[in-house]
Write an enzyme that holds these catalytic residues in place. Structure first.
Site, short mmCIF file in Angstrom:
data_model
loop_
_atom_site.label_atom_id
_atom_site.label_comp_id
_atom_site.label_asym_id
_atom_site.label_seq_id
_atom_site.Cartn_x
_atom_site.Cartn_y
_atom_site.Cartn_z
N GLU A 80 0.42 -1.43 -0.19
CA GLU A 80 -0.44 0.15 -0.03
C GLU A 80 1.04 1.60 -0.32
OE1 GLU A 80 -3.14 -0.02 3.09
OE2 GLU A 80 -3.72 -2.17 2.53
N GLU A 126 -5.07 -8.97 1.22
CA GLU A 126 -5.43 -8.30 2.62
C GLU A 126 -6.95 -8.50 1.82
OE1 GLU A 126 -4.35 -5.46 4.49
OE2 GLU A 126 -1.80 -6.21 4.21
O1 IFM Z 1 -4.23 -3.20 9.27
C1 IFM Z 1 -4.07 -2.70 8.18
C2 IFM Z 1 -2.78 -2.77 6.88
O2 IFM Z 1 -1.81 -2.77 7.57
C3 IFM Z 1 -2.77 -2.67 5.59
N1 IFM Z 1 -4.06 -3.15 4.99
C4 IFM Z 1 -5.03 -2.44 6.14
C5 IFM Z 1 -5.49 -3.29 7.25
C6 IFM Z 1 -6.36 -2.82 8.01
O3 IFM Z 1 -7.08 -2.09 8.05
#
Ligand code: IFM
Length: 450
Positions: free
Chosen positions: A166, A353
């Site tokens: 990200e 994710e």
């Molecule tokens: O916890 C975060 C992660 O570090 C990066 N993506 C989103 C998740 C939830 O907010």
């Protein structure tokens, strides 16, 4: 009963990140990261929480691998803390840091779990922040040297590498808006942070190829569909601006070798200068695209603000908005995967994710019956399956997160884990939730009910 069966070689995994779980923030020679500095400052984090101990994974790593084994995943995505390897970001290597990850990789392989390693999940060395951080062009070289050190030690055994996690959040929350470390509020700095993370990515991919390592390398981006609120041209243009700022700003240079021209024009003099050859480096072919999916937004024109837009969460019928403020919309995961198939050449993709934060309190028997998480995951797996059935090149799915952890500025208030962690317990007792058992069965069947 018919089921949605996934391909035989589908990857089922769980994700974590070093800063959110490891703790041991200054142990075994580890250097300070920007998140250590930030979370030690007053009023930066909800309830003054810190990740000094977090899940204490650094001391419970073998137990956590045993949990992964019990879950039955065939891959585990974790990140490496750059200042644990290079305490000052460059120069002297801390062997105890490398040893820790070396042991983790070996344990995973012994348990038949393929490692997916993220090199940058936000915990940038504080010493390098003091030399300008990501807005300094030298950061691309610092990162590539760090990557080389990690590759030399681990690349003989790691299946999948993600350069960044990200980079949007690093740039725009860390440097643009300042709510995240390092707490800088400057759009020009944010745009430089975008470019230099991408340059670091490209140079690292180049190095990885030149060294001839056997694994695969890609990048994990948080991507979201942005839908115009109405068919009015100004709403359509506003949605497009948001799409370029969050998605296109990374996807276009990586897959098409150019930034979205509409965004460059919109940002005007704030857009950074750089040699055009950078885009050749940035667009090195990658082996996979990692997608972190959490929400979609409905966008309309607004008369104020740099981007001249308002956005609201998109919510699928029957779903709601989570404690994080994100609308639940599995339909948009299918839409996103189809968009990547159509507009970006259908690269091999992983959901790196996806998950939901809930209150997750224990019942009188000490169990956590997180049916909402089960429903959420089921709906998202179904959505992924639909895209797969329509031809999206989806190779795997990592749930965020293996365990409850330090949720950045929200501290420990938001629980994303399949495993509950008791943060009041000095031993950080782990208790698998109902979703853990449900996911284990799903992995075993390699299928989700329609
Ligand atoms: O916890 C975060 C992660 O570090 C990066 N993506 C989103 C998740 C939830 O907010």
């Amino acid at each position: 009963m018919t089921t949605y069966e996934f391909p035989q070689d589908f990857i089922w995994g769980a994700s974590t990140a070093a800063f959110q779980i490891e703790g041991a923030w200054d142990e075994d020679g580890k250097g300070e990261s920007i998140w250590d500095r930030f979370n030690h400052q007053p009023y930066r984090i909800l309830n003054g929480a810190t990740a000094d101990i977090a899940c204490d994974h650094y001391h419970h790593m073998p137990d956590d691998v045993a949990l992964l084994q019990a879950l039955g995943v065939n891959s585990y995505r974790f990140s490496i803390s750059w200042p644990r390897i290079l305490p000052l970001g460059t120069g002297a290597v801390e062997p105890r840091g490398l040893d820790f990850y070396d042991r983790l990789v070996d344990r995973l392989l012994a348990a038949d779990i393929l490692p997916m390693v993220t090199l940058n999940h936000w915990d940038f060395p504080q010493a390098l922040q003091e030399r300008g951080g990501w807005p300094n062009r030298d950061s691309a070289g610092w990162f590539t040297d760090y990557a080389a050190t990690v590759f030399e030690r681990l690349a003989d055994r790691v299946a999948y590498w993600a350069t960044h996690n990200e980079p949007f959040v690093v740039a725009f929350s860390g440097y643009g808006q300042g709510g995240f470390a390092p707490g800088v509020a400057s759009m020009p700095q944010a745009l430089k942070a975008v470019h230099h993370q991408l340059l670091a990515h490209g140079r690292t991919v180049e190095l990885f190829r030149q060294s001839g390592y056997a694994g695969q390398i890609g990048i994990a981006l948080n991507l979201a569909p942005f839908l115009p609120k109405t068919e009015r041209a100004e709403d359509i243009a506003a949605a497009k601006r948001m799409e370029m700022l969050m998605n296109g700003i990374f996807l276009d240079p990586v897959f098409k070798g150019a930034y979205p021209q509409g965004l460059v024009t919109w940002m005007g003099e704030m857009w950074p200068d750089y040699p055009t050859e950078d885009l050749t480096t940035i667009s090195q072919p990658i082996d996979f695209l990692g997608i972190n999916f959490y929400f979609a937004q409905i966008v309309s024109f607004a008369a104020h603000g740099l981007l001249k837009l308002n956005s609201e969460q998109y919510v699928d019928p029957g779903w709601g908005i989570t404690d994080k403020g994100w609308g639940v919309c599995p339909s948009q995961l299918t839409a996103l995967l189809n968009h990547l198939k159509q507009d970006y050449g259908n690269p091999p993709m992983f959901i790196t994710e996806n998950g939901i934060c809930l209150g997750d309190t224990k019942d009188e028997h000490g169990l956590i019956d997180d049916q909402v998480r089960i429903n959420y995951l089921r709906a998202h797996f179904q959505a992924a399956y639909r895209a797969l059935a329509q031809g999206a090149n989806l190779r795997g799915y990592y749930v965020w997160s293996l365990m409850d952890n330090f949720e950045w500025s929200d501290g420990y208030n938001q629980r994303f884990g399949l495993v509950h962690v008791d943060f009041d317990d000095p031993k950080r007792k782990r208790t698998p939730k109902a979703s853990f058992d449900w996911y284990r069965d799903l992995i075993e069947n390699n299928a989700v009910s329609p």
